[in-house]
Structure formats: structure tokens, C-alpha cells
Motif scaffolding. Structure first.
Motif, short mmCIF file in Angstrom:
data_model
loop_
_atom_site.label_atom_id
_atom_site.label_comp_id
_atom_site.label_asym_id
_atom_site.label_seq_id
_atom_site.Cartn_x
_atom_site.Cartn_y
_atom_site.Cartn_z
N ARG A 1 56.07 14.78 10.07
CA ARG A 1 55.45 13.63 9.42
C ARG A 1 56.37 13.11 8.32
O ARG A 1 56.75 13.83 7.43
N LYS B 1 59.35 15.11 6.85
CA LYS B 1 59.04 16.49 6.47
C LYS B 1 58.38 17.20 7.64
O LYS B 1 57.78 16.57 8.51
N LYS C 1 55.43 19.83 8.44
CA LYS C 1 54.25 20.46 7.87
C LYS C 1 54.02 21.76 8.64
O LYS C 1 53.80 21.74 9.84
N SER D 1 51.88 25.25 9.22
CA SER D 1 50.62 25.97 9.00
C SER D 1 50.86 27.43 9.35
O SER D 1 51.41 27.74 10.41
N THR E 1 49.53 26.24 4.01
CA THR E 1 50.34 25.13 4.50
C THR E 1 51.52 24.90 3.56
O THR E 1 51.41 25.12 2.36
N LEU F 1 55.26 22.21 3.19
CA LEU F 1 56.09 21.11 3.67
C LEU F 1 57.55 21.50 3.52
O LEU F 1 57.95 22.07 2.50
N ASP G 1 61.44 19.83 3.86
CA ASP G 1 62.24 18.63 4.00
C ASP G 1 63.18 18.80 5.19
O ASP G 1 63.89 19.80 5.29
N GLU H 1 58.04 23.11 -0.02
CA GLU H 1 57.00 22.77 -0.99
C GLU H 1 55.70 23.43 -0.51
O GLU H 1 55.16 23.06 0.53
N LEU I 1 51.84 24.03 -0.42
CA LEU I 1 50.70 23.17 -0.71
C LEU I 1 49.48 24.00 -1.09
O LEU I 1 49.22 25.03 -0.51
N LYS J 1 46.58 19.49 -0.04
CA LYS J 1 46.47 19.35 1.42
C LYS J 1 45.66 18.12 1.80
O LYS J 1 45.96 17.45 2.78
N LYS K 1 47.67 14.91 2.23
CA LYS K 1 48.75 14.86 3.22
C LYS K 1 48.23 15.27 4.59
O LYS K 1 48.60 16.31 5.11
N GLU L 1 49.49 13.51 10.82
CA GLU L 1 50.59 14.10 11.60
C GLU L 1 50.89 13.20 12.79
O GLU L 1 50.02 12.47 13.24
#
Length: 133
Positions: free
Chosen positions: A84, A87, A89, A91, A97, A99, A101, A108, A110, A115, A118, A121
Motif C-alpha cells: 500500500r 510501504k 503492511k 501482519s 502489524t 509497516l 518502507d 514502523e 503500529l 492501525k 491505515k 490495501e
């Protein structure tokens, strides 16, 4: 003098052999995320043993991101990966969760509050090993 040249040549050959062996990627322990390729030919894999996310571009490793170690516990497993807006995502565990880059592998983590912001998806990968169990 001849001995010195001989040892330099021998050292050079040994060093080249070691450098070539280290640059090869062992794909046997990697699970390819089918359907997820990014601009510039970046392909994403998950290391089956360590649950590390790996980006490969032009047959060389661009970056590695140990999301589970950074944001969770070592025994957690990655369940799904979504692409997305530049990034990934990730799980993992029951409800965690993160993220990552796509360009540099920055992670990052979350929280439950972040969450909610963002949620959209576009392309996803579901870990087939999880579905079989």
C-alpha cells in the motif's frame, strides 16, 4: 621477490573466491511472495526460518527487515503482507502489524490506534503455510 608475488596472487584468488560465494543468494530457505513485485524489479521474500522480510533487486539483496524481532517476539510468525502506497503492511502474531518502507526497509511498528488510520490495501499475500494448518 618471487615468493611475495606468489603470495599476493594466491591471496587475490582466495579473496575473489570468498567474495563470489558470499554474493550468491540461497533461495531454498526463502518463501517468495507471489504477486508482490514493485517498480524497479524489487521482489519480496520471507526467510522461512527467521521470519525476516527480504527485498531482492537485480539478483542482489536490497535490504532485510526483521519485523518480528523489532515489533514482536521471536516465536511470532508473519501471516500476511499487503502493498500500500510505497510501504508493505505486515501482519504477524495474533494482532500485531508493522509497516516497512519498500525503498529502504525502515520498520514502523503500529499500535492499535494507528492501525485504524491505515486500513486500505491493494495487493496481498497470504502465507500458505498458515492456511494448511
Amino acid at each position: 621477490m618471487k615468493k611475495c608475488v606468489f603470495f599476493l596472487a594466491l591471496f587475490s584468488l582466495v579473496f575473489k573466491g570468498i567474495a563470489q560465494n558470499n554474493s550468491k543468494i540461497d533461495y531454498t530457505d526463502l518463501l517468495k511472495l507471489d504477486g508482490i513485485e514493485y517498480v524497479g524489479g524489487i521482489t519480496f521474500y520471507i526467510d522461512k526460518k527467521n521470519q525476516t522480510l527480504i527485498a531482492i533487486q537485480n539478483n542482489s539483496i536490497k535490504w532485510k527487515a526483521d519485523v518480528v524481532k523489532e515489533c514482536g517476539k521471536r516465536k511470532d510468525k508473519i501471516h500476511s503482507v499487503f502493498v500500500r502506497s510505497g510501504k508493505l503492511k505486515i501482519s504477524f502474531a495474533k494482532d500485531k502489524t508493522a509497516l516497512v518502507d519498500i525503498m529502504n526497509g525502515e520498520i514502523e511498528c503500529l499500535t492499535k490506534e494507528s492501525k485504524k488510520d491505515k486500513e486500505s490495501e491493494s495487493i496481498n499475500f497470504i502465507n500458505k503455510d498458515i492456511i494448511k494448518k
